[in-house]
Motif scaffolding. Structure first.
Motif, PDB file in Angstrom:
ATOM      1  N   ASP A  18       0.845  -1.195   0.000  1.00 31.15           N
ATOM      2  CA  ASP A  18       0.000   0.000   0.000  1.00 31.15           C
ATOM      3  C   ASP A  18       0.886   1.252   0.000  1.00 31.15           C
ATOM      4  O   ASP A  18       2.064   1.205   0.388  1.00 31.15           O
ATOM      5  CB  ASP A  18      -0.904   0.015   1.236  1.00 31.15           C
ATOM      6  CG  ASP A  18      -2.027  -1.016   1.139  1.00 31.15           C
ATOM      7  OD1 ASP A  18      -2.184  -1.614   0.056  1.00 31.15           O
ATOM      8  OD2 ASP A  18      -2.722  -1.220   2.157  1.00 31.15           O
ATOM      9  N   PHE A  19       0.285   2.346  -0.393  1.00 29.51           N
ATOM     10  CA  PHE A  19       0.993   3.631  -0.466  1.00 29.51           C
ATOM     11  C   PHE A  19       0.155   4.665   0.273  1.00 29.51           C
ATOM     12  O   PHE A  19      -1.063   4.739   0.090  1.00 29.51           O
ATOM     13  CB  PHE A  19       1.190   4.039  -1.929  1.00 29.51           C
ATOM     14  CG  PHE A  19       1.977   5.318  -2.124  1.00 29.51           C
ATOM     15  CD1 PHE A  19       3.335   5.275  -2.384  1.00 29.51           C
ATOM     16  CD2 PHE A  19       1.343   6.563  -2.067  1.00 29.51           C
ATOM     17  CE1 PHE A  19       4.060   6.449  -2.574  1.00 29.51           C
ATOM     18  CE2 PHE A  19       2.053   7.734  -2.253  1.00 29.51           C
ATOM     19  CZ  PHE A  19       3.424   7.682  -2.502  1.00 29.51           C
ATOM     20  N   GLU A  68      -2.414  -4.723  -7.045  1.00 33.41           N
ATOM     21  CA  GLU A  68      -3.207  -5.490  -6.106  1.00 33.41           C
ATOM     22  C   GLU A  68      -3.334  -4.835  -4.729  1.00 33.41           C
ATOM     23  O   GLU A  68      -3.985  -5.394  -3.848  1.00 33.41           O
ATOM     24  CB  GLU A  68      -2.608  -6.890  -5.959  1.00 33.41           C
ATOM     25  CG  GLU A  68      -2.588  -7.676  -7.281  1.00 33.41           C
ATOM     26  CD  GLU A  68      -1.932  -9.038  -7.130  1.00 33.41           C
ATOM     27  OE1 GLU A  68      -1.408  -9.308  -6.017  1.00 33.41           O
ATOM     28  OE2 GLU A  68      -1.934  -9.813  -8.096  1.00 33.41           O
ATOM     29  N   HIS A  69      -2.706  -3.716  -4.548  1.00 33.20           N
ATOM     30  CA  HIS A  69      -2.785  -3.021  -3.260  1.00 33.20           C
ATOM     31  C   HIS A  69      -3.587  -1.733  -3.439  1.00 33.20           C
ATOM     32  O   HIS A  69      -4.319  -1.585  -4.412  1.00 33.20           O
ATOM     33  CB  HIS A  69      -1.375  -2.763  -2.734  1.00 33.20           C
ATOM     34  CG  HIS A  69      -0.582  -4.008  -2.520  1.00 33.20           C
ATOM     35  ND1 HIS A  69      -0.725  -4.805  -1.408  1.00 33.20           N
ATOM     36  CD2 HIS A  69       0.368  -4.621  -3.301  1.00 33.20           C
ATOM     37  CE1 HIS A  69       0.093  -5.844  -1.489  1.00 33.20           C
ATOM     38  NE2 HIS A  69       0.768  -5.754  -2.638  1.00 33.20           N
ATOM     39  N   HIS A  70      -3.443  -0.816  -2.496  1.00 32.39           N
ATOM     40  CA  HIS A  70      -4.263   0.391  -2.562  1.00 32.39           C
ATOM     41  C   HIS A  70      -3.445   1.616  -2.153  1.00 32.39           C
ATOM     42  O   HIS A  70      -2.453   1.513  -1.427  1.00 32.39           O
ATOM     43  CB  HIS A  70      -5.497   0.263  -1.662  1.00 32.39           C
ATOM     44  CG  HIS A  70      -6.604   1.196  -2.052  1.00 32.39           C
ATOM     45  ND1 HIS A  70      -7.383   1.012  -3.176  1.00 32.39           N
ATOM     46  CD2 HIS A  70      -7.056   2.340  -1.470  1.00 32.39           C
ATOM     47  CE1 HIS A  70      -8.265   1.982  -3.267  1.00 32.39           C
ATOM     48  NE2 HIS A  70      -8.092   2.804  -2.241  1.00 32.39           N
ATOM     49  N   ILE A  71      -3.899   2.758  -2.616  1.00 35.92           N
ATOM     50  CA  ILE A  71      -3.228   4.037  -2.338  1.00 35.92           C
ATOM     51  C   ILE A  71      -4.188   4.912  -1.542  1.00 35.92           C
ATOM     52  O   ILE A  71      -5.345   5.105  -1.951  1.00 35.92           O
ATOM     53  CB  ILE A  71      -2.814   4.736  -3.651  1.00 35.92           C
ATOM     54  CG1 ILE A  71      -1.797   3.860  -4.399  1.00 35.92           C
ATOM     55  CG2 ILE A  71      -2.257   6.125  -3.387  1.00 35.92           C
ATOM     56  CD1 ILE A  71      -1.486   4.341  -5.798  1.00 35.92           C
ATOM     57  N   TYR A  72      -3.686   5.448  -0.409  1.00 37.25           N
ATOM     58  CA  TYR A  72      -4.534   6.245   0.481  1.00 37.25           C
ATOM     59  C   TYR A  72      -3.971   7.672   0.607  1.00 37.25           C
ATOM     60  O   TYR A  72      -2.769   7.858   0.815  1.00 37.25           O
ATOM     61  CB  TYR A  72      -4.588   5.615   1.878  1.00 37.25           C
ATOM     62  CG  TYR A  72      -5.167   4.223   1.898  1.00 37.25           C
ATOM     63  CD1 TYR A  72      -6.540   4.024   2.046  1.00 37.25           C
ATOM     64  CD2 TYR A  72      -4.334   3.097   1.781  1.00 37.25           C
ATOM     65  CE1 TYR A  72      -7.073   2.744   2.070  1.00 37.25           C
ATOM     66  CE2 TYR A  72      -4.864   1.811   1.809  1.00 37.25           C
ATOM     67  CZ  TYR A  72      -6.234   1.654   1.947  1.00 37.25           C
ATOM     68  OH  TYR A  72      -6.759   0.372   1.962  1.00 37.25           O
ATOM     69  N   GLU A 132      -3.706   6.573  12.171  1.00 39.37           N
ATOM     70  CA  GLU A 132      -3.602   5.293  12.880  1.00 39.37           C
ATOM     71  C   GLU A 132      -2.871   4.276  12.021  1.00 39.37           C
ATOM     72  O   GLU A 132      -2.866   4.380  10.790  1.00 39.37           O
ATOM     73  CB  GLU A 132      -5.001   4.770  13.239  1.00 39.37           C
ATOM     74  CG  GLU A 132      -5.753   5.668  14.216  1.00 39.37           C
ATOM     75  CD  GLU A 132      -7.124   5.106  14.556  1.00 39.37           C
ATOM     76  OE1 GLU A 132      -7.512   4.084  13.952  1.00 39.37           O
ATOM     77  OE2 GLU A 132      -7.800   5.693  15.418  1.00 39.37           O
ATOM     78  N   LYS A 133      -2.284   3.321  12.669  1.00 43.61           N
ATOM     79  CA  LYS A 133      -1.469   2.331  11.976  1.00 43.61           C
ATOM     80  C   LYS A 133      -2.305   1.566  10.950  1.00 43.61           C
ATOM     81  O   LYS A 133      -3.386   1.056  11.254  1.00 43.61           O
ATOM     82  CB  LYS A 133      -0.876   1.347  12.982  1.00 43.61           C
ATOM     83  CG  LYS A 133       0.108   0.371  12.351  1.00 43.61           C
ATOM     84  CD  LYS A 133       0.811  -0.454  13.412  1.00 43.61           C
ATOM     85  CE  LYS A 133       1.840  -1.389  12.767  1.00 43.61           C
ATOM     86  NZ  LYS A 133       2.588  -2.157  13.792  1.00 43.61           N
ATOM     87  N   PRO A 134      -1.832   1.473   9.703  1.00 49.07           N
ATOM     88  CA  PRO A 134      -2.588   0.750   8.674  1.00 49.07           C
ATOM     89  C   PRO A 134      -2.587  -0.752   8.931  1.00 49.07           C
ATOM     90  O   PRO A 134      -1.671  -1.301   9.556  1.00 49.07           O
ATOM     91  CB  PRO A 134      -1.832   1.095   7.385  1.00 49.07           C
ATOM     92  CG  PRO A 134      -0.448   1.433   7.838  1.00 49.07           C
ATOM     93  CD  PRO A 134      -0.598   2.073   9.185  1.00 49.07           C
ATOM     94  N   ALA A 135      -3.610  -1.395   8.423  1.00 48.78           N
ATOM     95  CA  ALA A 135      -3.736  -2.846   8.639  1.00 48.78           C
ATOM     96  C   ALA A 135      -2.701  -3.618   7.844  1.00 48.78           C
ATOM     97  O   ALA A 135      -2.235  -4.678   8.276  1.00 48.78           O
ATOM     98  CB  ALA A 135      -5.147  -3.295   8.248  1.00 48.78           C
ATOM     99  N   GLU A 136      -2.337  -3.092   6.654  1.00 48.50           N
ATOM    100  CA  GLU A 136      -1.375  -3.776   5.787  1.00 48.50           C
ATOM    101  C   GLU A 136      -0.050  -3.011   5.768  1.00 48.50           C
ATOM    102  O   GLU A 136       0.011  -1.830   6.091  1.00 48.50           O
ATOM    103  CB  GLU A 136      -1.929  -3.875   4.356  1.00 48.50           C
ATOM    104  CG  GLU A 136      -3.262  -4.578   4.250  1.00 48.50           C
ATOM    105  CD  GLU A 136      -3.147  -6.068   4.564  1.00 48.50           C
ATOM    106  OE1 GLU A 136      -2.040  -6.628   4.377  1.00 48.50           O
ATOM    107  OE2 GLU A 136      -4.153  -6.669   4.989  1.00 48.50           O
ATOM    108  N   LYS A 137       1.004  -3.697   5.347  1.00 50.23           N
ATOM    109  CA  LYS A 137       2.308  -3.043   5.188  1.00 50.23           C
ATOM    110  C   LYS A 137       2.172  -1.935   4.158  1.00 50.23           C
ATOM    111  O   LYS A 137       1.516  -2.095   3.137  1.00 50.23           O
ATOM    112  CB  LYS A 137       3.353  -4.071   4.747  1.00 50.23           C
ATOM    113  CG  LYS A 137       4.770  -3.499   4.683  1.00 50.23           C
ATOM    114  CD  LYS A 137       5.759  -4.589   4.343  1.00 50.23           C
ATOM    115  CE  LYS A 137       7.177  -4.019   4.224  1.00 50.23           C
ATOM    116  NZ  LYS A 137       7.642  -3.394   5.481  1.00 50.23           N
ATOM    117  N   ALA A 138       2.818  -0.814   4.431  1.00 56.40           N
ATOM    118  CA  ALA A 138       2.645   0.335   3.549  1.00 56.40           C
ATOM    119  C   ALA A 138       3.917   1.178   3.483  1.00 56.40           C
ATOM    120  O   ALA A 138       4.759   1.140   4.388  1.00 56.40           O
ATOM    121  CB  ALA A 138       1.475   1.199   4.022  1.00 56.40           C
ATOM    122  N   LEU A 139       4.026   1.915   2.406  1.00 54.21           N
ATOM    123  CA  LEU A 139       5.090   2.900   2.240  1.00 54.21           C
ATOM    124  C   LEU A 139       4.461   4.286   2.364  1.00 54.21           C
ATOM    125  O   LEU A 139       3.407   4.545   1.769  1.00 54.21           O
ATOM    126  CB  LEU A 139       5.756   2.770   0.865  1.00 54.21           C
ATOM    127  CG  LEU A 139       6.788   3.862   0.533  1.00 54.21           C
ATOM    128  CD1 LEU A 139       8.096   3.589   1.287  1.00 54.21           C
ATOM    129  CD2 LEU A 139       7.050   3.943  -0.966  1.00 54.21           C
TER     130      LEU A 139
END
Length: 561
Positions: free
Chosen positions: A189-190, A247-251, A287-294
């Motif tokens: 994720d980003f 396959e991931h997401h950008i927030y 807050e801490k994201p559920a998935e690993k993220a950059l």
């Protein structure tokens, strides 16, 4: 060919060109040179994320003087490039002691081209700055000049998806370069917790999907060239075989409702709503994201935009990263050392980069729980060998950096700068500097006047002591020359004295001799002009000739006789 970019992004651009299939890739200063055919030129414009423009050189020559440059440009067969009725423009970048004004170089090149057409055809092409048919670029370094065709036209950072922007939007080319520096290509994720109008979010999605940034552009300059191949370009434009799934997401988050609305609008214009989510949220609520993220973000610097308490903002960023982002990497672009200090975390890498004309740093914070020693023993890597090499480079910024005005960077980067904004702090510094210089100039002028007066006084004093200026100069002594009783005006009893002959004695009249009151032609009681000559009852003009009842009677016209 030459691909232009920002300082600090040259290695990223070189890697992109190599992956694209370009040959002879060489890194230069804010540029990367390469070789390739027409298709490579089309692809470079259409697919590169970190290029500002692509230039195609047509002539290289020595320019030791303005006449040398004029003659060299005039030797080119310009009808190969400019058709009858076409317009052209010239852009210049100059680093030379001989040519210090880029505008002068521009005018000289234009003159040479116009004169060539006048001599060859009798006609002259028109110059158009707004939308020319052919754009030329001349680069002069010392005496080496390169004249190129600009195949891009409008700077490549203007992708075409941006519908609205915030006060200080991040340049698209710089945003893409920053993301590529992290090594991220869509593996997680980003997140951008201070996303503004969404530039980092959209560029991240293009990189993750390997989509060409030129998809949104309306046109390129090479489409107006005589040898333009529309079929070849259509083939490149419609080729999506290199695109991949994400396959991931950008927030994206921001605490400004207007910025969030603009970001959503830009994301929709790019057709990336599926991959990007934008929401209203303050970083202090992160807050801490559920998935690993950059995380990659560009907080305010206090230069173009600021917050109520800038240092507190950076302190809050450090607190949120420490407590809510462990196990991930965060990259922060900023300008002020004191801001970085407030984060309170040790960066694992610092990369110098220009944001417009601001000397910034792009820092990575590797966040982990526990101590550094334990993290390394468990196999954690804080800094790769490649990153260590980058950190060891000699080209580092000063410990106490200053905002510098770099004319060459501004000339090169103006087209890709962060739109058109005013560096307010720079303006304040300029105004303060101007006031200080004016004050110093006035003080210097006053000191020079004081020194001149002192010099003159000293000279006068020396001359006086040496006899040059005597207290009583000869010829003007009190008892001689024009002295009161001397010959110049005569003694009081002679010459023009009151009772002397000049004005007559008092008992001989009022001082005019021949016109005495009791004698002479103007005597009151005698003479041709005495008053009796105009007696009331005599002479031809006496009043009776104009009787009230005759002639010009008051109440009407003269009577008819």
């Amino acid at each position: 060919m030459i691909a232009k970019t920002f300082m600090g992004l040259e290695p990223i651009l070189a890697k992109e060109l190599t992956e694209l299939g370009a040959n002879d890739v060489q890194i230069g200063r804010r540029m990367v040179s390469f070789t390739g055919d027409k298709e490579m030129m089309y692809r470079a414009n259409f697919q590169l994320h970190t290029a500002i423009r692509i230039l195609k050189p047509i002539a290289r020559f020595k320019a030791r003087s303005a006449e040398d440059m004029y003659e060299a440009v005039k030797k080119i067969e310009w009808d190969q490039y400019i058709l009858k009725g076409n317009t052209f423009s010239v852009d210049a970048v100059v680093f030379s002691e001989e040519f210090r004004n880029s505008q002068f170089v521009t005018y000289k090149v234009k003159d040479a081209i116009v004169d060539w057409f006048r001599e060859k055809t009798g006609d002259r092409p028109n110059v158009s700055v707004a939308n020319p048919d052919l754009q030329l670029h001349i680069h002069i370094a010392d005496f080496d000049a390169t004249l190129s065709l600009d195949s891009s036209g409008e700077s490549l950072h203007r992708r075409g998806y941006r519908q609205e922007h915030t006060e200080a939007p991040l340049n698209e080319v710089l945003a893409a370069g920053l993301i590529m520096m992290t090594g991220w290509r869509g593996e997680s994720d980003f997140i951008d917790p201070m996303c503004g109008s969404g530039t980092l979010l959209i560029e991240a999605a293009l990189i993750a999907r390997n989509m060409s940034p030129g998809l949104f552009r309306k046109e390129f300059a090479f489409e107006k060239w005589q040898d333009f191949d529309p079929d070849l370009f259509d083939k490149i434009y419609n080729d999506d075989s290199q695109e991949v799934d994400f396959e991931h997401h950008i927030y994206g988050y921001d605490n400004n409702p207007k910025a969030v609305a603009k970001a959503i609008k830009n994301v929709r214009a790019a057709g990336l709503s599926k991959d990007i989510s934008v929401a209203l949220q303050d970083f202090q609520d992160f807050e801490k994201p559920a998935e690993k993220a950059l995380m990659v973000t560009n907080p305010p610097y206090g230069e173009r935009i600021s917050t109520a308490n800038l240092l507190e903002t950076y302190k809050m960023i450090g607190e949120r990263l420490k407590h809510e982002f462990s196990g991930n990497d965060a990259w922060i672009l900023s300008y002020r050392e004191e801001c970085f200090d407030q984060i309170g975390l040790k960066p694992s890498i610092k990369i110098p980069v220009f944001n417009g004309s601001l000397e910034c740093e792009f820092r990575r914070y590797s966040l982990f729980e526990g101590k550094m020693k334990d993290f390394r023993q468990e196999g954690g890597i804080v800094k790769t060998e490649e990153e260590k090499a980058v950190m060891a480079e000699k080209r580092r910024f000063k410990a106490h950096r200053e905002f510098k005005k770099r004319l060459d960077e501004q000339e090169e980067n103006a087209e890709g700068d962060i739109r058109s904004f005013t560096f307010h702090s720079l303006e304040r510094q300029r105004e303060a500097l101007a006031r200080r210089e004016a004050k110093e100039a006035k003080e210097k002028e006053r000191e020079e006047r004081r020194a001149e007066r002192a010099r003159r006084f000293e000279q006068f004093r020396r001359d006086r002591e040496s006899g040059g200026f005597k207290p009583r100069r000869e010829g003007f002594q009190h008892g001689e020359g024009f002295k009161r009783g001397g010959e110049g005006f005569g003694k009081r009893s002679e010459g023009f004295k009151r009772n002397g002959e000049g004005f007559g004695k008092r008992d001989e009249g009022r001082g005019f001799g021949g016109f005495k009151r009791s004698e002479g032609g103007f005597k009151r009681g005698e003479g041709g002009f005495k008053r009796d000559g105009f007696k009331k009852s005599d002479s031809g003009f006496k009043r009776d000739n104009f009787k009230r009842n005759d002639g010009f009677k008051r109440g009407g016209r003269p009577k008819k006789t």
